[in-house]
Design a protein around this motif. Structure first.
Motif, mmCIF file in Angstrom:
data_model
loop_
_atom_site.group_PDB
_atom_site.id
_atom_site.type_symbol
_atom_site.label_atom_id
_atom_site.label_comp_id
_atom_site.label_asym_id
_atom_site.label_seq_id
_atom_site.Cartn_x
_atom_site.Cartn_y
_atom_site.Cartn_z
ATOM 1 N N GLU A 37 0.816 -1.216 0.000
ATOM 2 C CA GLU A 37 0.000 0.000 0.000
ATOM 3 C C GLU A 37 0.850 1.266 0.000
ATOM 4 N N ARG A 38 2.066 1.189 0.537
ATOM 5 C CA ARG A 38 2.951 2.357 0.520
ATOM 6 C C ARG A 38 3.260 2.805 -0.900
ATOM 7 N N ASP A 41 0.786 5.445 -2.207
ATOM 8 C CA ASP A 41 0.514 6.641 -1.406
ATOM 9 C C ASP A 41 0.445 7.916 -2.232
#
Length: 373
Positions: A37-38, A41
């Protein structure tokens, strides 16, 4: 010169941030999905697309019987998520493994529990760690669970999965297996006045019964319905394993034992004098007796399967049944008309996992789907 200095400062800053992140990860131990998920971002629209795809998959009605194998393919242009409801029993160890290594394709694997018949917990029970494509979980509560698998979309790669359960304890009678179990949990006893609180494992008199786990002997004796018996405590605050109807006892109270150590020998003492020699095996917790079968039931190992997998297809017949599971006996979701275009998410044995209109998912037999050239 100023330009080069700015580049150097930026490089040092980014390198420093990465180093800080690595140190932080050692402490916080983020899951593979959290690390993935990073990477999203800085792209709000992409993150929103990911959330929608993941949520829709998590909320689908698809069920998977264990053991099962699955084949799928990651999609570099979009998110492709596999999600299935599983029924797991207390005492089993659930495992999922992939035939592709994480350095070739990282999978994010999450396991959720159902809070009730329809609501899935927002918080995961367990997730895989970065640089691994496997997960295992010792089931402490019988019920429904949701497994969700997200392949990293950095590249398109075929991958296989196998999902299965195994026992958490060793089979308690030496040299025997599931076929020796001839009386199960809940069977009527005493003319219907009580029910069987264990399983009976039949074997020749004198066959060794063994420690199914490491622990200590909390009690032994010759009394009551169980006759000659041994109680093995699994840890100070753990469960108690009950071995009854022994012909003789080979351990003493307070003795520490390891898996496989002989505790006694099969017999028919106590209220089993009129039956063939067997071991009554039970498990007791703070809440009372629990079914010991899932704890000791032996399961066959399943191997990965290689299926040819195309990504785009269409239905063949006038009516094409979409089901919640990979079997004709499972409930039908709906019927799709001929030449309905579908996206192939995965395949298990002879059943495709399909996605229709970006949201509806189900299983369809391979005979009802053809590839779009």
């Amino acid at each position: 010169m100023k330009f080069n200095s700015k580049i150097l400062i930026l490089f040092l800053f980014l390198a420093s941030c990465k180093q800080v992140q690595k140190v932080s990860d050692v402490i916080t131990k983020p899951s593979a999905r959290e690390v993935f998920e990073r990477t999203l971002d800085d792209n709000d629209s992409l993150f929103k697309r990911y959330e929608e795809t993941y949520t829709n998959a998590k909320q689908n009605h698809l069920k998977l019987e264990l053991p099962s194998t699955l084949n799928s393919k990651s999609d570099a242009s979009d998110f492709r998520v596999l999600a299935y409801t599983l029924n797991l029993k207390r005492g089993e160890r659930f495992k999922i493994e992939s035939n592709i290594t994480a350095d070739s394709l990282q999978l994010a694997i999450d396991l959720f529990a159902f809070e009730n018949d329809s609501v899935i917990s927002k918080k995961t029970i367990i997730s895989n760690q970065p640089m691994t494509n496997r997960l295992e979980f010792d089931v402490t509560k019988t019920g429904s669970y949701k497994i969700v698998i997200l392949p990293n979309r950095n590249n398109s790669s075929n991958f296989g999965l196998r999902l299965f359960t195994e026992s958490t304890l060793v089979f308690p009678v030496s040299g025997k297996d599931n076929e020796a179990i001839q009386s199960f949990w809940g069977a009527s006893r005493g003319g219907g006045s009580r029910s069987h609180k264990g399983v009976d494992i039949f074997a020749k008199r004198g066959t060794p019964v063994v420690a199914a786990t490491n622990g200590f002997i909390s009690n032994t004796g010759n009394r009551g319905l169980g006759g000659k018996q041994v109680w093995l405590r699994d840890g100070i605050f753990g469960q108690s394993l009950y071995y009854a109807h022994l012909d003789s006892i080979a351990v003493s109270t307070g003795e520490r034992v390891k898996v496989g150590d002989t505790l006694g020998f099969v017999g028919n003492t106590g209220n089993a004098k009129t039956t063939s020699p067997h071991l009554h095996f039970g498990i007791y917790t703070k809440g009372g007796a629990v079914d010991p079968l899932p704890f000791v039931k032996l399961t066959d190992r399943i191997e990965f399967e290689n299926h040819s997998l195309f990504m785009k297809g269409e239905t063949r017949l006038r009516k094409n049944e979409l089901r919640i599971g990979a079997a004709v006996k499972t409930d039908k979701l709906q019927e799709l008309e001929q030449k309905t275009q579908v996206e192939i998410i995965g395949k298990t044995e002879r059943w495709f996992h399909l996605r229709v209109n970006d949201s509806l998912q189900g299983f369809m037999h391979e005979s009802l789907v053809k590839e779009i050239e």
